[in-house]
Design a protein around this motif. Structure first.
Motif, PDB file in Angstrom:
ATOM      1  N   CYS A 122      40.361  52.320  49.229  1.00 27.58           N
ATOM      2  CA  CYS A 122      39.122  51.295  48.920  1.00 27.58           C
ATOM      3  C   CYS A 122      39.556  49.953  49.668  1.00 27.58           C
ATOM      4  O   CYS A 122      38.791  49.169  49.879  1.00 27.58           O
ATOM      5  N   ALA A 123      41.024  49.857  49.913  1.00 22.14           N
ATOM      6  CA  ALA A 123      41.527  48.732  50.788  1.00 22.14           C
ATOM      7  C   ALA A 123      40.743  48.598  51.873  1.00 22.14           C
ATOM      8  O   ALA A 123      40.688  49.394  52.827  1.00 22.14           O
ATOM      9  N   LYS A 124      40.813  47.292  52.614  1.00 21.91           N
ATOM     10  CA  LYS A 124      40.137  47.010  53.947  1.00 21.91           C
ATOM     11  C   LYS A 124      41.245  47.540  54.952  1.00 21.91           C
ATOM     12  O   LYS A 124      40.591  47.978  55.868  1.00 21.91           O
ATOM     13  N   MET A 147      42.391  51.774  58.440  1.00 23.63           N
ATOM     14  CA  MET A 147      41.335  50.912  58.218  1.00 23.63           C
ATOM     15  C   MET A 147      40.408  51.698  57.061  1.00 23.63           C
ATOM     16  O   MET A 147      40.178  52.642  56.939  1.00 23.63           O
ATOM     17  N   SER A 148      39.480  50.634  56.531  1.00 26.65           N
ATOM     18  CA  SER A 148      38.667  51.201  55.290  1.00 26.65           C
ATOM     19  C   SER A 148      37.619  52.017  56.198  1.00 26.65           C
ATOM     20  O   SER A 148      36.895  53.097  55.463  1.00 26.65           O
ATOM     21  N   ASP A 149      37.214  51.760  57.398  1.00 23.64           N
ATOM     22  CA  ASP A 149      36.273  52.597  58.052  1.00 23.64           C
ATOM     23  C   ASP A 149      36.504  53.739  58.553  1.00 23.64           C
ATOM     24  O   ASP A 149      35.898  54.413  59.398  1.00 23.64           O
ATOM     25  N   GLY A 150      37.677  54.195  58.300  1.00 26.71           N
ATOM     26  CA  GLY A 150      38.517  55.399  58.780  1.00 26.71           C
ATOM     27  C   GLY A 150      39.383  55.250  59.981  1.00 26.71           C
ATOM     28  O   GLY A 150      40.163  56.262  60.263  1.00 26.71           O
ATOM     29  N   GLU A 151      39.129  54.353  60.770  1.00 28.15           N
ATOM     30  CA  GLU A 151      40.103  54.059  61.881  1.00 28.15           C
ATOM     31  C   GLU A 151      41.492  54.026  61.731  1.00 28.15           C
ATOM     32  O   GLU A 151      41.928  53.314  60.405  1.00 28.15           O
TER      33      GLU A 151
END
Length: 185
Positions: free
Chosen positions: A34-36, A97-101
């Motif tokens: 959940c972390a950015k 990253m939180s968006d999967g990157e």
């Protein structure tokens, strides 16, 4: 190896006793998803050729990646670092990253990124079958509360195969490379 994330991740396990280490790792793993941004920073203790470097990264993440194209992208990024060899002391950075990157860096220079694989790296480093059990021990030792029966040095971990520093702080600037003093892979 060093781990950086937000303070909420560390706080999520602060009340768990050291004797419940597996529970703490599970809870931290969930919090980091959940972390950015969660950063794993590895400093090489030996020199690796480019093929060895690719092999090491593949060995770590292959069981967890969602597709073979991601592995090919990771290899391309390592080649993109422009090095024939990675000498002892080289730092390799993985920003999940939180968006999967997953953003890659070598010695403070950005190399590139792979989309959709941050869970693979989180699982590789902190999953149930992690290739870094010393990181698990360090997390528990440095972030969980003392057991009621612990006193003094009894709770200190002994890492005979090298040192692990575990750091959780705000992950938002280049100072991460400067903040880590001693760590070995």
């Amino acid at each position: 190896m060093a781990l950086y994330s937000d303070l909420l991740a560390k706080a999520s396990i602060a009340s768990i006793p050291k004797s419940n280490g597996a529970q703490a790792i599970d809870k931290l793993h969930a919090a980091l998803k959940c972390a950015k941004q969660t950063t794993f920073l590895v400093k090489l203790s030996v020199e690796l050729g480019i093929q060895e470097m690719i092999g090491e990264i593949w060995d770590i993440v292959t069981p967890y990646v969602s597709n073979n194209a991601a592995l090919a992208n990771i290899s391309s990024l390592i080649y993109g670092a422009g090095k024939d060899a990675f000498p002892e002391g080289t730092t390799v950075r993985f920003d999940c990253m939180s968006d999967g990157e997953v953003k890659f860096g070598v010695d403070g220079d950005k190399v590139g990124s792979v989309s959709g694989e941050s869970d693979a790296f989180l699982n590789a480093f902190l999953g149930d079958v992690s290739v870094f059990p010393s990181l698990h021990l360090s997390v528990v030792e440095n972030c969980c509360k003392e057991d009621e029966s612990d006193s003094g040095e009894a709770g200190k971990a002994n890492f005979s195969d090298g040192q692990i520093n575990f750091v959780i702080k705000e992950a938002n600037n280049k100072a991460h490379f400067d903040a880590v003093r001693k760590f070995q892979h």
